[in-house]
Design an enzyme around this catalytic site. Structure first.
Site, PDB file in Angstrom:
ATOM      1  N   PHE C  50      43.857  28.078  30.094  1.00 38.05           N
ATOM      2  CA  PHE C  50      43.930  29.286  30.911  1.00 38.05           C
ATOM      3  C   PHE C  50      44.943  29.079  32.043  1.00 38.05           C
ATOM      4  O   PHE C  50      44.987  28.014  32.644  1.00 38.05           O
ATOM      5  CB  PHE C  50      42.561  29.617  31.510  1.00 38.05           C
ATOM      6  CG  PHE C  50      41.555  30.059  30.488  1.00 38.05           C
ATOM      7  CD1 PHE C  50      41.441  31.399  30.141  1.00 38.05           C
ATOM      8  CD2 PHE C  50      40.735  29.136  29.857  1.00 38.05           C
ATOM      9  CE1 PHE C  50      40.507  31.812  29.201  1.00 38.05           C
ATOM     10  CE2 PHE C  50      39.805  29.545  28.916  1.00 38.05           C
ATOM     11  CZ  PHE C  50      39.690  30.879  28.578  1.00 38.05           C
ATOM     12  N   GLU C  51      45.704  30.105  32.341  1.00 40.75           N
ATOM     13  CA  GLU C  51      46.797  29.954  33.303  1.00 40.75           C
ATOM     14  C   GLU C  51      46.337  29.558  34.704  1.00 40.75           C
ATOM     15  O   GLU C  51      47.085  28.945  35.453  1.00 40.75           O
ATOM     16  CB  GLU C  51      47.621  31.240  33.387  1.00 40.75           C
ATOM     17  CG  GLU C  51      46.840  32.417  33.940  1.00 40.75           C
ATOM     18  CD  GLU C  51      47.663  33.696  33.943  1.00 40.75           C
ATOM     19  OE1 GLU C  51      47.938  34.208  32.856  1.00 40.75           O
ATOM     20  OE2 GLU C  51      48.008  34.168  35.027  1.00 40.75           O
ATOM     21  N   ALA C  52      45.103  29.902  35.083  1.00 38.24           N
ATOM     22  CA  ALA C  52      44.652  29.579  36.433  1.00 38.24           C
ATOM     23  C   ALA C  52      44.267  28.112  36.580  1.00 38.24           C
ATOM     24  O   ALA C  52      44.040  27.642  37.691  1.00 38.24           O
ATOM     25  CB  ALA C  52      43.478  30.463  36.833  1.00 38.24           C
ATOM     26  N   GLY C  53      44.179  27.374  35.466  1.00 39.83           N
ATOM     27  CA  GLY C  53      43.937  25.932  35.585  1.00 39.83           C
ATOM     28  C   GLY C  53      42.957  25.314  34.601  1.00 39.83           C
ATOM     29  O   GLY C  53      42.906  24.096  34.479  1.00 39.83           O
TER      30      GLY C  53
ATOM     31  N   ASN D 136      53.382  35.391  37.639  1.00 37.74           N
ATOM     32  CA  ASN D 136      52.374  34.524  38.261  1.00 37.74           C
ATOM     33  C   ASN D 136      52.930  33.143  38.571  1.00 37.74           C
ATOM     34  O   ASN D 136      52.743  32.617  39.669  1.00 37.74           O
ATOM     35  CB  ASN D 136      51.159  34.382  37.341  1.00 37.74           C
ATOM     36  CG  ASN D 136      50.229  35.580  37.439  1.00 37.74           C
ATOM     37  OD1 ASN D 136      50.512  36.527  38.182  1.00 37.74           O
ATOM     38  ND2 ASN D 136      49.131  35.552  36.705  1.00 37.74           N
TER      39      ASN D 136
END
Lengths: 254, 338, 254, 338
Positions: C50-53, D136
């Site tokens: 996932f891109e957030a981590g 982002n």
């Protein structure tokens, strides 16, 4: 007069240079001793930072390496070299301590080679974090021995930038504005830098030494402050802390 | 992009970002596999003569010394080393004839203990060549550029110095501020060893305390060997994923080597062995001494566990643990007072 | 023939596109459903990122956001956006899923505005991580609705690069070599891209639809593979997993 | 450094690196001080009309919603927002007339829940202007450039797209590979709120789970306000310094606000409140509904603890905790099945 050795004197002078509530990037040895002494006397909130990642530790015993476990013992943050160096690049680190084998009138430092680079007479460790600290921290404090082979008109190798060739030279090279060498502390005295010319300038002479001693041990023309003072010798409390609390094994101060 | 200045140092480890991507896509397997093997096998499979390599940790802290002894034992030759804060590691590797080139931020010194006789002798007599200079932050950010898949990272260090002239960096004019800025080329070492506190069989690794530059180095290294104090169950890692510093897909081999950082410090577990370090510093003053040290501690033993017995076994390790936990005061044989 | 809805079909087709032992960057919704389905069938070792981590979680229930706590539940690593995006930039991420409001023949995507940028008729969310995924991951899989307003000759805004203007254009722009859109999965069929021209090409039509349906719902000339196949409909086991295990509340598949 | 292409987006938050250094040296105090204060006071002292700001967390996760309600209550105007993955935060701020410009990576959407009626209406009717586009990763690396004290960071995203044309980035030729590369200008927001799991009175802050971009944003922000679930003793932080994400010297204020991320998710503590979110999504379809929501939940309460009572108090918080710990199944009012 108290009995003290030259390392103790240098530790005391270096310690007094640091202000409370500022951040200092330290190496092992004398810098950590000086910074710890400052914390125990006039600068209880001095923020000690190590390049390998330790930020604000409660140092239990003198670290042998800039990265050993004492450098982040009960620290506020155990970070990374990237984190610490980025903070320095961002302008958050006030002071740094550096050593050197050679220094020139503009406070440029050599820790790389004596002799030609390709076939050195003496090969030294290189920049380490020295170039980084000397480039990025606001004020660098140099601790080194003073003699004509070390205080030279021209370096064999410019490892770490001082004021380079004089006023404005750091900025023209792209280095951060308003940074540069602040003090040079040796076994003979304390030097600063002239604001206009950025050349090294004698500020005080250690007890027992003369202007002649300084001149004989400097391989370039040193500016002299009009009223050169005598360095205040180590106080009893300073020596007690150094010997009994900070470095009881004599790892650094001998 | 006009280049204002270009260092003359050898450009070691650089890859065009598209080449780097191809390597990572093909050689780094996203499939979790049991990568446990002996250090002997890992050194055989993942290190080659002539390679350019780097080590995790810093100075004498959390460096995979076990891997160094094994490379010496296997007779690796003509290696070039990313000598970031290289101390006992580079010194012994040069002395043993394994490393003949360094890119140098810090070498030939033992921090508080003084200079390194062996490494320095080699540098002055031509046994090792410094092919490029750099600073510590310079190495950190060369690795970070690689870790980010970039050709370079900008920085404000190195400018105006001979360190820059003898490096592989370049100076350009920043198009935003108009000021000169130093570009550090990405650095992808052929291999790296990183010593960690714990990892699972797939290589998911956790480090306690400072991470130095190992998060970045782990991504930069073309081949990555993890040596670990302990191999733990995968679930132990998954219980605290925010403690993971290196994910499995970067890792080529996992070698369980307790005390693998000896004679260096492993934060929280054992302090550096200053007796042993003093022995090396004393012996390495002469070539005969170097030979004696290597015979005793490297060539005469089969692996790191035999070496540990030689240097003092369990009793010594207990002592180093107590030192680390501040239960005993440090006595450094090289210190001026006692 | 099984009874299924279009979302279920798209989830199954997307799921089958993924290979075991590869890494996939997913958004919430259909992508996470498809990736989870693949893990439960042919790709148990699919690495979900996932891109957030969040890296390699054991997803307990469908996350509502790309960053919520389910995205790093018992993960191998709970990292940062920098870490994940850097890994993608370094070439470590094989697949990414993207959605779009508009797509053109080269697989370029618009998720920013319909109408002029300064006074949009419809303001959409913008790139999010879309441009990043479409720039950095090796193969991007686009999931979207197909009609003439969405499959257009010219985008109102090119948010995320597909093959830009054709062969070599990505590389000339500086984008990583060998990357680009791989599949477009809609309610009507599955499209790929012609190797020589980089234009979109029909690969299979979903059961119950015709080539005519596809043409009527495509606003540009679509290349047609010589033997267009019929998409395999959802299998019983796929539907069971989707409805009973992966999304029992119908948050995504309805 | 020849510029091949230059985005036309407004360059928000950029500082010459020397200006940034001066700010950090003067305004960020290395002296540990007790920075605890009410959120009301922090918003009064550290946010100004017209500022450009950013929020920590991601989407609905670990966002300082309490700070957002307080800014609305205090009537801040003409703020520009770094809308990285902005969801409920930007939506309500636009609806309340606080934010009138965004630099947009992701806004006007509610992820799985669909588009945001209020924000989208404002964007289409001119109530809010998108002054720059970005991705982002672009935001992440703009913050990282600032955190590193650099004027820019290079990247391989954005190239070839309108996202680039409408951004503040520039494309140059990389002097190492010869390929075009995108340079993202550093971004120093005037202020940022970051919500954390725990910090001490000085601001040393720890986050559980993913850190998103908060390590970088914390260094990039000119003024940084930490809202925290709990203020803990300094010793609690110093016991695990490798868990610290934000050191005290970056922090201007510490506000203890339990459940401060509601209606969003706080990993490990409470899940998002989908009932509340559904209420907003339903009400915000009309301007009257927006007014009703703001009157009820913002203007009619004095502070966040009164708001928490209104949204369901302890019983609701217990429910969200059980959801987070997977002790209850999620029921999303906006989901198709039940």
């Amino acid at each position: 007069m108290m009995d003290y050795n030259v390392t103790e004197l240098m530790a005391c002078v270096a310690s007094r240079t640091l202000e409370d509530g500022k951040a200092v990037l330290v190496g092992t040895g004398l810098p950590i001793v000086a910074a710890t002494l400052a914390q125990k006397l006039h600068a209880p909130n001095l923020l000690i930072i190590f390049e390998a990642g330790g930020i604000g530790p409660r140092i239990p015993t003198i670290p042998i390496s800039v990265g050993d476990s004492r450098t982040f013992h009960r620290a506020v943050m155990a970070a990374s070299m990237d984190y610490v160096m980025s903070c320095a690049q961002l302008g958050l680190v006030d002071y740094a301590f550096l050593g050197a084998a050679q220094i020139d009138p503009y406070g440029n430092l050599n820790t790389t080679v004596i002799g030609p680079h390709d076939r050195p007479r003496v090969r030294l460790p290189g920049s380490g974090g020295g170039n980084d600290a000397g480039s990025l921290c606001w004020k660098t404090i140099i601790l080194m021995s003073q003699d004509r082979r070390r205080f030279v008109e021209k370096l064999d190798f410019l490892t770490t930038p001082g004021y380079l060739t004089g006023p404005g030279a750091r900025e023209r090279a792209g280095l951060p504005e308003g940074t540069g060498p602040y003090r040079v502390i040796t076994q003979l005295g304390v030097m600063g830098f002239d604001e206009a010319s950025k050349r090294m300038k004698l500020l005080s002479i250690h007890p027992g030494f003369t202007l002649e001693d300084i001149r004989e041990n400097t391989g370039f023309e040193l500016l002299i402050r009009e009223e050169v003072s005598v360095t205040e010798p180590p106080r009893e409390e300073e020596l007690r802390l150094l010997r009994e609390v900070i470095d009881p094994a004599g790892i650094v101060i001998g | 992009m006009r280049v204002l200045e270009e260092g003359r140092g050898e450009l070691l480890g650089w890859l065009d970002p598209d080449e780097a991507r191809r390597w990572m896509a093909e050689k780094k397997r996203r499939l979790p596999e049991d990568k446990r093997m002996s250090l002997k096998e890992a050194v055989e499979r993942f290190t080659q003569d002539g390679d350019y390599f780097a080590l995790g940790g810093f100075g004498h802290i959390r460096v995979s010394m076990a891997a160094i002894y094994e490379m010496i034992r296997q007779g690796r030759r003509n290696l070039a080393m990313a000598a970031k804060t290289a101390v006992h590691d580079v010194d012994i590797l040069i002395a043993a004839g394994v490393v003949d080139r360094v890119e140098c931020a810090y070498s030939f010194g033992h921090e508080l203990r003084g200079l390194s006789p062996a490494g320095r002798r080699a540098a002055e007599e031509g046994g090792v060549r410094v092919v490029a200079e750099l600073s510590n932050a310079g190495f950190q950010w060369r690795f970070k550029a690689a870790a980010m898949g970039l050709p370079f990272l900008p920085t404000r260090v190195m400018l105006g110095s001979d360190t820059l002239h003898y490096s592989s960096a370049r100076v350009v004019e920043d198009p935003f501020s108009g000021k000169p800025i130093c570009l550090l080329p990405a650095c992808y070492p052929d291999f790296a060893f990183i010593h960690v506190h714990r990892c699972d069989r797939y290589g998911n690794a956790q480090i306690d305390g400072i991470t130095v530059e190992d998060s970045d180095l782990a991504r930069a290294a073309k081949r990555l060997i993890i040596t670990t104090e302990r191999v733990v169950e995968e679930d132990r890692i998954r219980e605290a994923p925010d403690r993971t510093i290196i994910p499995f897909y970067l890792v080529d081999a996992v070698c369980e080597v307790p005390y693998g950082s000896h004679p260096g410090n492993m934060p929280g577990l054992y302090y550096s062995d200053e007796e042993h370090m003093a022995e090396w510093l004393s012996l390495s003053r002469t070539e005969e001494g170097v030979k004696m040290y290597l015979d005793r501690y490297v060539y005469s033993v089969r692996d790191f566990s035999e070496y540990l017995e030689l240097v003092g076994g369990e009793a010594k390790m207990d002592h180093l643990r107590r030192l680390e936990l501040l239960e005993e005061p440090l006595k450094a044989p090289w210190a001026r007072r006692g």
